[in-house]
Write a protein that holds these residues in place. Sequence first.
Motif, PDB file in Angstrom:
ATOM      1  N   ILE A  21       0.851  -1.181   0.000  1.00 44.75           N
ATOM      2  CA  ILE A  21       0.000   0.000   0.000  1.00 44.75           C
ATOM      3  C   ILE A  21       0.892   1.239   0.000  1.00 44.75           C
ATOM      4  O   ILE A  21       1.676   1.452   0.934  1.00 44.75           O
ATOM      5  CB  ILE A  21      -0.927   0.021   1.234  1.00 44.75           C
ATOM      6  N   ASN A  96       4.124  -1.643   4.984  1.00 49.04           N
ATOM      7  CA  ASN A  96       2.975  -1.414   4.113  1.00 49.04           C
ATOM      8  C   ASN A  96       2.592  -2.651   3.310  1.00 49.04           C
ATOM      9  O   ASN A  96       1.844  -2.559   2.334  1.00 49.04           O
ATOM     10  CB  ASN A  96       3.249  -0.249   3.162  1.00 49.04           C
ATOM     11  N   CYS A 103      -5.731  -8.949   2.236  1.00 49.24           N
ATOM     12  CA  CYS A 103      -6.135  -7.855   1.350  1.00 49.24           C
ATOM     13  C   CYS A 103      -7.576  -8.049   0.887  1.00 49.24           C
ATOM     14  O   CYS A 103      -8.383  -7.112   0.917  1.00 49.24           O
ATOM     15  CB  CYS A 103      -5.193  -7.788   0.153  1.00 49.24           C
ATOM     16  N   SER A 182      -3.360   3.526  -2.913  1.00 52.10           N
ATOM     17  CA  SER A 182      -4.563   3.861  -2.165  1.00 52.10           C
ATOM     18  C   SER A 182      -4.198   3.818  -0.685  1.00 52.10           C
ATOM     19  O   SER A 182      -3.034   3.627  -0.335  1.00 52.10           O
ATOM     20  CB  SER A 182      -5.695   2.878  -2.480  1.00 52.10           C
ATOM     21  N   CYS A 185      -6.466  -1.805   0.769  1.00 53.69           N
ATOM     22  CA  CYS A 185      -6.590  -2.689  -0.394  1.00 53.69           C
ATOM     23  C   CYS A 185      -7.875  -2.365  -1.143  1.00 53.69           C
ATOM     24  O   CYS A 185      -8.877  -3.094  -1.048  1.00 53.69           O
ATOM     25  CB  CYS A 185      -6.573  -4.151   0.053  1.00 53.69           C
TER      26      CYS A 185
END
Length: 320
Positions: A21, A96, A103, A182, A185
Motif C-alpha cells: 500500500i 505497508n 487484502c 490507495s 486494499c
Amino acid sequence: MSDLGTVLNNSVIIHPPGFYIIGFETFPYIRVYIIFLAFVYVVTLLFNILLIYIIARDHCLHTPKFLAVVNLAVIDVILNTSIIPSMIKTFVFKDNFVPFNLCLLQMYVYYAVTSLESYTLAILAYDRMIAICFPLRQNLFNTLPIMSCIVGVTWVYSLGKIAYSTAIMTRLSFCNSVRVFSYFCDYAPVFRLACNDYTLQWSVASTSSMVNLMVPFTFIVLSYVSILVTVFRMKSVSSRMKALVTCIEHLVLVAVFYIPIFSIFLVGLYVRSIDPDQRVLSLSLASCIPPCVNPIVYSLKTKDIKTRAVALVHRMKTSP
C-alpha cells in the motif's frame, strides 16, 4: 517474489504473496494526519460504543428508530476498524505489506459495511417518513419486527453481493506490479494491477457502486419529498417546525456521508489533473469521518440519548 499459482479454465492464475500500500508515500504531513486518524478512531469507538450501551440498557429506547441507530453504530465501528488501524500500522511500523488473503478480507469488510451504511441511512429516512406522513399507522408499518426484518435483509444483501465481488478477484492474475496506490486494499486500484482481462471486475464494481449509493440516496430524496408535502399541509406552524426538527440529525448524517463521496466523484470526472495524493486524502477522510461524526450528532441532537448520557456520566461520578 515467489508466486502462488492456481489453475482456472486451463490457464495459470498467479496470485502474489501480497500487495504494498503506497498511497501516502509522498504525502508531506503524514505524521500529523496519522495522529488525527488515531484521534478519529478513538472517538469513533468511544461514542459509538457509548451509544450502543445507552440504547441497549434503556428499554424505553427499544424502538424501531433506535434499532436502526444501533445498527448504524455497529457499522461505523466496523468501518473504521477495517481501515484506520492498518493505516496507523503502516506508518508506525513502516510496514505497508498486506498478504493477499488479508487484502481480500479488508476489501470485503470495507465495501460491505460502506454499502450497509448507505442502506441504513435510507432505513432511517423510512423511519422519519412513517413517523411524519403516517403517524396513525406507525404500529402497522414500522414495528420492531418489521425494522429487524429490513435491517436483516440489508445485511444479507450487502454481505452476499460484496462476497461475489470479492470472490471474482481471485480470477485475476498479478504478474507485474503489486503496488496499490490507495490507503487500503481498494477494489479498483487492485484489479487494475492485473495482467489479464478485468472487464468483469470493472462492471461489477461500477454496478455495485451505483446501486449501493444511488438507490438508497434516491429513496432518501423521495422520502423527504413526501415529508415536505405532509409538513406543508399542516395548519399549525409549530407542528411544521416540530416535524422538521426531528429530521435534522438524519439530514446531517446524510450530508456527511453523501456530499464528500459525490464531490470526489464529480471532481474526478471533470478535473482530470487532480493530484493523486489529494485524491487519496479526500477519499480516506470521506471514509473515516462519517463513523466518527454519526454518534456525536445523535448524542447532541437527540434529546433521549443526551438525557441518558448525562445521567450515566452523573452515576459514574457519584458511584463509590
